[in-house]
Design an enzyme around this catalytic site. Structure first.
Site, PDB file in Angstrom:
ATOM      1  N   ARG A 208       0.829  -1.220   0.000  1.00  0.00           N
ATOM      2  CA  ARG A 208       0.000   0.000   0.000  1.00  0.00           C
ATOM      3  C   ARG A 208       0.856   1.260   0.000  1.00  0.00           C
ATOM      4  NH1 ARG A 208      -3.575  -3.154  -1.984  1.00  0.00           N
ATOM      5  NH2 ARG A 208      -4.344  -4.723  -0.554  1.00  0.00           N
TER       6      ARG A 208
ATOM      7  N   ASN B 222       2.676  -7.481   7.787  1.00  0.00           N
ATOM      8  CA  ASN B 222       2.763  -8.815   7.174  1.00  0.00           C
ATOM      9  C   ASN B 222       4.244  -9.146   7.074  1.00  0.00           C
ATOM     10  OD1 ASN B 222      -0.072  -9.280   6.647  1.00  0.00           O
ATOM     11  ND2 ASN B 222       0.095  -7.711   5.044  1.00  0.00           N
TER      12      ASN B 222
ATOM     13  N   LYS C 175       0.599  -8.726  13.816  1.00  0.00           N
ATOM     14  CA  LYS C 175      -0.638  -9.062  13.103  1.00  0.00           C
ATOM     15  C   LYS C 175      -0.751 -10.571  13.159  1.00  0.00           C
ATOM     16  CE  LYS C 175      -2.801  -8.684   8.499  1.00  0.00           C
ATOM     17  NZ  LYS C 175      -2.729  -8.033   7.169  1.00  0.00           N
TER      18      LYS C 175
ATOM     19  N   GLU D 230      -5.818 -12.502   8.035  1.00  0.00           N
ATOM     20  CA  GLU D 230      -5.463 -12.609   6.616  1.00  0.00           C
ATOM     21  C   GLU D 230      -4.304 -13.584   6.397  1.00  0.00           C
ATOM     22  OE1 GLU D 230      -4.912  -8.470   5.596  1.00  0.00           O
ATOM     23  OE2 GLU D 230      -7.016  -8.248   5.080  1.00  0.00           O
TER      24      GLU D 230
ATOM     25  N   ARG E 172     -18.373  -8.852   8.684  1.00  0.00           N
ATOM     26  CA  ARG E 172     -16.977  -8.553   9.020  1.00  0.00           C
ATOM     27  C   ARG E 172     -16.862  -7.379   9.989  1.00  0.00           C
ATOM     28  NH1 ARG E 172     -12.317  -7.092   4.545  1.00  0.00           N
ATOM     29  NH2 ARG E 172     -11.167  -5.601   5.805  1.00  0.00           N
TER      30      ARG E 172
ATOM     31  N   LYS F 176      -8.027  -0.347  14.311  1.00  0.00           N
ATOM     32  CA  LYS F 176      -8.265   0.561  13.186  1.00  0.00           C
ATOM     33  C   LYS F 176      -9.439   1.485  13.512  1.00  0.00           C
ATOM     34  CE  LYS F 176      -6.424  -2.383   9.526  1.00  0.00           C
ATOM     35  NZ  LYS F 176      -6.448  -2.740   8.097  1.00  0.00           N
TER      36      LYS F 176
ATOM     37  N   ASP G  64     -12.132  -1.189   6.940  1.00  0.00           N
ATOM     38  CA  ASP G  64     -10.725  -1.030   6.568  1.00  0.00           C
ATOM     39  C   ASP G  64     -10.460   0.301   5.876  1.00  0.00           C
ATOM     40  OD1 ASP G  64      -8.059  -1.659   6.338  1.00  0.00           O
ATOM     41  OD2 ASP G  64      -8.304  -2.937   4.581  1.00  0.00           O
TER      42      ASP G  64
ATOM     43  N   GLU H 106      -4.648   4.282   0.690  1.00  0.00           N
ATOM     44  CA  GLU H 106      -5.039   3.052   0.004  1.00  0.00           C
ATOM     45  C   GLU H 106      -6.405   3.169  -0.684  1.00  0.00           C
ATOM     46  OE1 GLU H 106      -4.994  -0.366   2.544  1.00  0.00           O
ATOM     47  OE2 GLU H 106      -5.772  -1.710   1.004  1.00  0.00           O
TER      48      GLU H 106
ATOM     49  N   GLU I 178     -15.028  11.798  -1.655  1.00  0.00           N
ATOM     50  CA  GLU I 178     -16.176  10.988  -1.237  1.00  0.00           C
ATOM     51  C   GLU I 178     -17.315  11.100  -2.250  1.00  0.00           C
ATOM     52  OE1 GLU I 178     -17.869  12.134   2.537  1.00  0.00           O
ATOM     53  OE2 GLU I 178     -18.816  10.159   2.811  1.00  0.00           O
TER      54      GLU I 178
ATOM     55  N   TRP J  25     -14.091 -11.553   0.993  1.00  0.00           N
ATOM     56  CA  TRP J  25     -13.525 -10.617   1.960  1.00  0.00           C
ATOM     57  C   TRP J  25     -14.534  -9.974   2.901  1.00  0.00           C
ATOM     58  CZ3 TRP J  25      -8.349 -10.776   2.261  1.00  0.00           C
ATOM     59  CH2 TRP J  25      -7.665 -11.288   1.158  1.00  0.00           C
TER      60      TRP J  25
END
Lengths: 688, 688
Positions: free
Chosen positions: A169, A211, A291, A295, A345, A369, A374, A402, A520, A550
């Protein structure tokens, strides 16, 4: 400044141009003659160096340095250990108001002196940057009396840099830390980066992706720790602690243990020894970001343990060294069946972590977050804030854009973040905003604060879009003090970056302040989110994630759209908030337009509080958004000749791309919904 | 056979198992004693080697070799140059029926001899493989009298292999020719490949991708030509000519000329010299395949020239060496604005090339994909076939299953290709099928034929899915003789590959024959195509290409779907066919169901000739398709113990994936259309 870097934006907001205001210059010259500092420390050395360099550039004056104050025109850098009478007099009883990182900025009219006083040397460093900002933005120093403390204890950044040099990202080039699976050779850019961060009060950062892939797992081994320590040395001089993202399964990959069970004695022992090793290289190592079970990352679930077990195991190892564990709450089922509408989710973090409140060690923080999904352009605020009185929390923002235009579109995020920080949780009744959770004032948190995924890479201007620097600057300033207004922060940044010309200041300020709303408008409407191309997340794709695994759906059919997250008929997500918010969002009468589709599934004909139907709102905002994106470009165009040519053309190219690409958004979104609803635009504008 | 390769499918259809039928074995033994060959050539050597090896494996007999016929039990390999009395007798007046690649297979009951006679040695090689196939599939040799000529002159394959080892649209591993930007070290697999190709009559192949990237551009330089020549040597022994895909802009990239203008004298000179150089390495080099002005590849358009100019320039260079230019007609605007409904990619090839008829040199062939779009599971047949009486044409199929399940799903394409070859163009009135265009019988083409993008990689079984070998086998057999029935071809392949057990033959045959229809059912309905994930093209994504630049749309809205390509109200594409087909497709009354949405935009409620509505057809076929995919798996499961374990489990895994993945197709397509149309399934099956 290296000629190559000049006007590229490399200096960022630390762009100390020669002052051109003659009156102010005369005033400043009465203050800036002698730099007085009677103590020494590495950070004080940095403070002194920054001040001397800054004043040299702005006033073309070399400060005379001394350890004793003269009769007049002293700039005194002092801490509580300084024994200088003038300091004692000027500080008065203010010193009791300071925390470990606070500072006092005060001028003494009689002696034309300026005091920069910190309880510690870090305070002095922050005070020096504040003083430079005042001068840079042409504020008179007569009668200055400022007492500043950072509101948040941890003011962090997270890099998602990989050792191959790529950045997950990342939209501003390659990593400034890594290339070809090793550290970069030249660390000078890291020092320049540390300066930028210290000037906005950042006091901690990771340097590698959450990650943690194969090579990066080795960052905590003797192969890379000497290099990590060299980076930590650079940051330390600027008051910034270094953290690492670690692989939860390190005991397997590095330790050869065959397990990462957090209750296994060998696993616990391995991490304790590993902590000793890390601290032998970096005595003030900040700690780790993890993390886990997210994922496809490994985690304690593999062993039938929970997140408290997992994080406490690491915390136990770091505890003897005052290290902390930042444990991410971004845990959800990323192999969801899109056919199963009962799974939501948005519920995941709360469902996973709320039941564990009180079970975490006091050097664990849950990293949450800002929203439950996300980092969308608009989503609800995570209901976890305020919901765990006995568990340290740190809020995670995303500076890297992102889902908000990837630094090819302008999207200034300070207004979004302020809304989130000001969000009323009702955790302790009225007056319980998110900012009071994360600044530690609501509950007795040992550690708390704010972190963010940063937007920096090795592009010459750090952030790809030069105006995206404002997001990094504003982030630092806002988390230092969430009560600062967006306007104050923006004004500081624009002046520091582009100078004080009123037309420039007004134009850039307006561009920034309107940009989130514009983005937006032409992207995803009414809080529904996710209408982006899969994987890279740039550009429109209404069904891009609709039939995927997802958990990111809009459920649009020919009659309506939105996710029913109510308790009454939906997934029950609204019930995770405190009661006032539950009923606020539960009711379609009170739920605000901007989040309507995040909380409710409604017909296209549903009338919004704004008076128009959902479908007409979609059409209107998408046409408006494109017009306004075009205006952004035109506003910038009017600055030709007022901004140096290199930065002018660079920003113009981005604004041109945005104006063009916004049409793609408009037409795809409008056409999708026109084809699906069959309802024509009331104004008969072109829909394909 | 190497033990590692046994039962992996590596042998393909050249799987010469020991015969178990005692009666036949007795018969065969009366024929197979002495191999008689009185001439020598490289290809005759190959023929002899193949026959000896094959008979050895099937009968466990070593043939005695001689240059003279004995009293009985001779297998004679002979050409028109052979001076053996028995040959002259047996051939009789058949020899006049043979073309350069034809052969006669004839048994002589009296002497128990078999004659394999070709006008040339290539005919003998093909005859030997035919003879082996008869034995392998347990056909009695008594009274055999076969005269065979290939119907098509060029019977080619195109590899889309890159020199880094990747294969564009490859689903069976890496390249068998290249790795790490050079040729592979071990060429033995290339020889095994050549055997497979020769056994089905292939007589030409390219080895590199039509998208000729930087490294591959150098294949025609001294850096790589020695290796190319080594590969050509291998193929030559099996009667296969080697071709290369070349970069149209080679004069710039290799020649340093700064232009690729086909009318520039320096450019023409450069290519002439280059041709000399290539032929100095490979005296029988076949020629070049060129993708120019297509999907960002360079071409003559850059210089304001047309495709005749571009291809003729290359043809001129190759002409002295009898080389040919295969110029692809896959030229369209790949930067289309989806908003502009007046552009129709389906029109592109015809619009570009038809006006140039007669302007091409006689060693240029236009290489035309079977359909006007791109190898969809169902689309119209290209209207270019038959439309250019004065321009050589070669038809391009796609064996590699880019849009038809990528060798993870079973999709046997012979039935599709037969439909296309039998398609009535009406170019010269009734009786003008496509096959008569490309076999050169309709017009006086100097060169013509069929080519295809092959499905082969370095997976042990060549094609990923073992049953996908049937597509390669069937392709070769079908283009040898387009009048062969699908059933004949399939029967040959199944028996050669899995043996003659009736249950196995019946099951595998049925699986193959039904597979195209099954795949079509659960994927894109009624010829509309393109409902796949962008880029990789695997799996469902109804809007995946809908708002993109590729010219591939379905225009579904809440009322209907399909592309209006009529002359009356649409893009006028139907007008590119000969009048009988124009009116056939133009009228919704006559347009067949299976292509309805390819030619017309209709409401979901439109009643098909089958009696159901479009929407109900979508639901029905998608439910049926999944059931039938499940049946495919179950049919295969019933062969456990009848097929060797390795191949059994391998195919089973693919059929399991297909059965599972077909549900994803069913549910996404059905849900998409249910949400869009709002029309319920009449049978109330589950739609999400």
């Amino acid at each position: 400044m290296n000629a190559l870097k000049e006007n590229t934006g490399y200096e960022g907001w630390l762009r100390f141009s020669k002052l051109t205001n003659a009156n102010l210059e005369a005033e400043y010259r009465t203050f800036f003659k002698r730099l007085v500092m009677s103590e020494e420390s590495e950070i004080l050395g940095t403070a002194k160096e920054e001040l001397v360099k800054g004043i040299q550039a702005i006033l073309d004056t070399s400060l005379e340095c001394s350890d004793q104050a003269g009769q007049a025109s002293n700039i005194i850098l002092a801490t509580q250990n300084t024994k200088i009478d003038l300091v004692t007099t000027l500080v008065g009883d203010h010193s009791s108001q300071l925390n470990e990182e606070g500072y006092i900025l005060k001028t003494d009219k009689e002696t034309h002196s300026v005091l920069v006083y910190g309880k510690t040397d870090k305070g002095v460093l922050y005070g020096v940057f504040h003083l430079l900002r005042l001068v840079q933005t042409e504020v008179s120093l007569v009668d200055i009396e400022i007492v500043e403390n950072p509101k948040n204890q941890l003011r962090m950044l997270n890099h998602w840099d990989n050792m191959d040099g790529s950045i997950e990202r990342g939209y501003a080039g390659k990593s400034i830390f890594f290339e070809d699976n090793r550290f970069v050779e030249d660390f000078s850019r890291i020092k320049d980066y540390a300066r930028l961060l210290a000037s906005i009060g950042i006091n901690g950062t990771t340097i590698n992706n959450v990650n943690v892939h194969e090579v990066e797992t080795n960052l905590i081994t003797e192969e890379f720790l000497p290099d990590v320590a060299r980076v930590a040395d650079i940051f330390r001089a600027y008051g910034i602690k270094l953290f690492l993202s670690v692989n939860y399964a390190s005991t397997i990959q590095l330790g050869g243990l065959g397990t990462a069970d957090p209750l296994d004695e060998n696993v616990r022992h391995w991490w304790k020894e590993k902590a000793k090793e890390i601290y032998s290289y970096i005595p003030d190592f900040g700690g780790v970001v993890v993390k886990a079970d997210s994922e496809h990352r490994p985690g304690p679930f593999t062993y039938g343990r929970n997140h408290a077990d997992g994080s406490n195991m690491l915390a136990e190892a770091l505890e003897p060294f005052d290290g902390i564990v930042l444990w991410r709450c971004f845990v959800y089922n990323c192999l969801q069946d899109w056919r199963d509408r009962s799974i939501d989710r948005a519920r995941a973090a709360y469902d996973h972590f709320k039941p564990l409140d009180g079970q975490f060690k006091d050097n664990v923080l849950l990293q949450i977050k800002n929203g439950p999904m996300d980092f969308q352009v608009r989503e609800g605020v995570s209901p976890l804030f305020g919901a765990m009185p006995s568990t340290n929390q740190i809020l995670e923002f995303q500076i890297t854009q992102e889902y908000t235009g990837q630094q090819r579109h302008l999207c200034y995020l300070i207004p979004q973040w302020k809304e989130i920080l000001d969000f009323e949780t009702y955790a302790k009744g009225e007056g319980s905003p998110v900012k009071s959770v994360v600044d530690g004032s609501m509950y007795e948190y040992k550690y708390s604060g704010i972190t963010a995924v940063v937007n920096v890479g090795n592009d010459m201007n750090w952030t790809g879009h030069t105006l995206a620097q404002a997001n990094l600057y504003g982030y630092g300033r806002l988390i230092w003090n969430p009560d600062l207004s967006t306007e104050e922060i923006t004004n500081e940044w624009v002046k520091a970056t582009f100078g004080v010309d009123p037309q420039v200041v007004e134009t850039v300020t307006e561009m920034l302040l309107k940009s989130w709303s514009i983005y937006e408008k032409y992207t995803s409407p009414l809080g529904v989110g996710w209408m982006v191309n899969p994987n890279h997340h740039y550009g429109p794709n209404v069904d891009g994630y609709e039939y995927d695994r997802w958990g990111t759906y809009h459920f649009a059919d020919l009659q309506g759209i939105g996710v029913d997250r109510t308790v009454a008929t939906g997934t029950g997500y609204t019930g995770q908030y405190f009661p006032e918010n539950t009923s606020f969002y539960e009711s379609i009468e009170t739920c605000p337009d901007e989040l309507l589709l995040f909380f409710h599934h409604v017909p296209y004909t549903h009338q919004l509080k704004s008076g128009v139907s959902v479908i007409q709102h979609i059409y209107n905002t998408h046409f408006e958004g494109v017009e306004e994106a075009e205006e952004l470009k035109n506003r910038w165009l009017a600055l030709e000749g007022k901004v140096d040519d290199v930065r002018f053309r660079h920003v113009l190219a981005r604004q041109e791309e945005q104006a063009e690409h916004s049409k793609e958004w408009r037409d795809i979104i409008n056409t999708y919904f026109y084809r699906k609803s069959g309802i024509a635009d009331e104004l008969n504008r072109t829909i394909y």
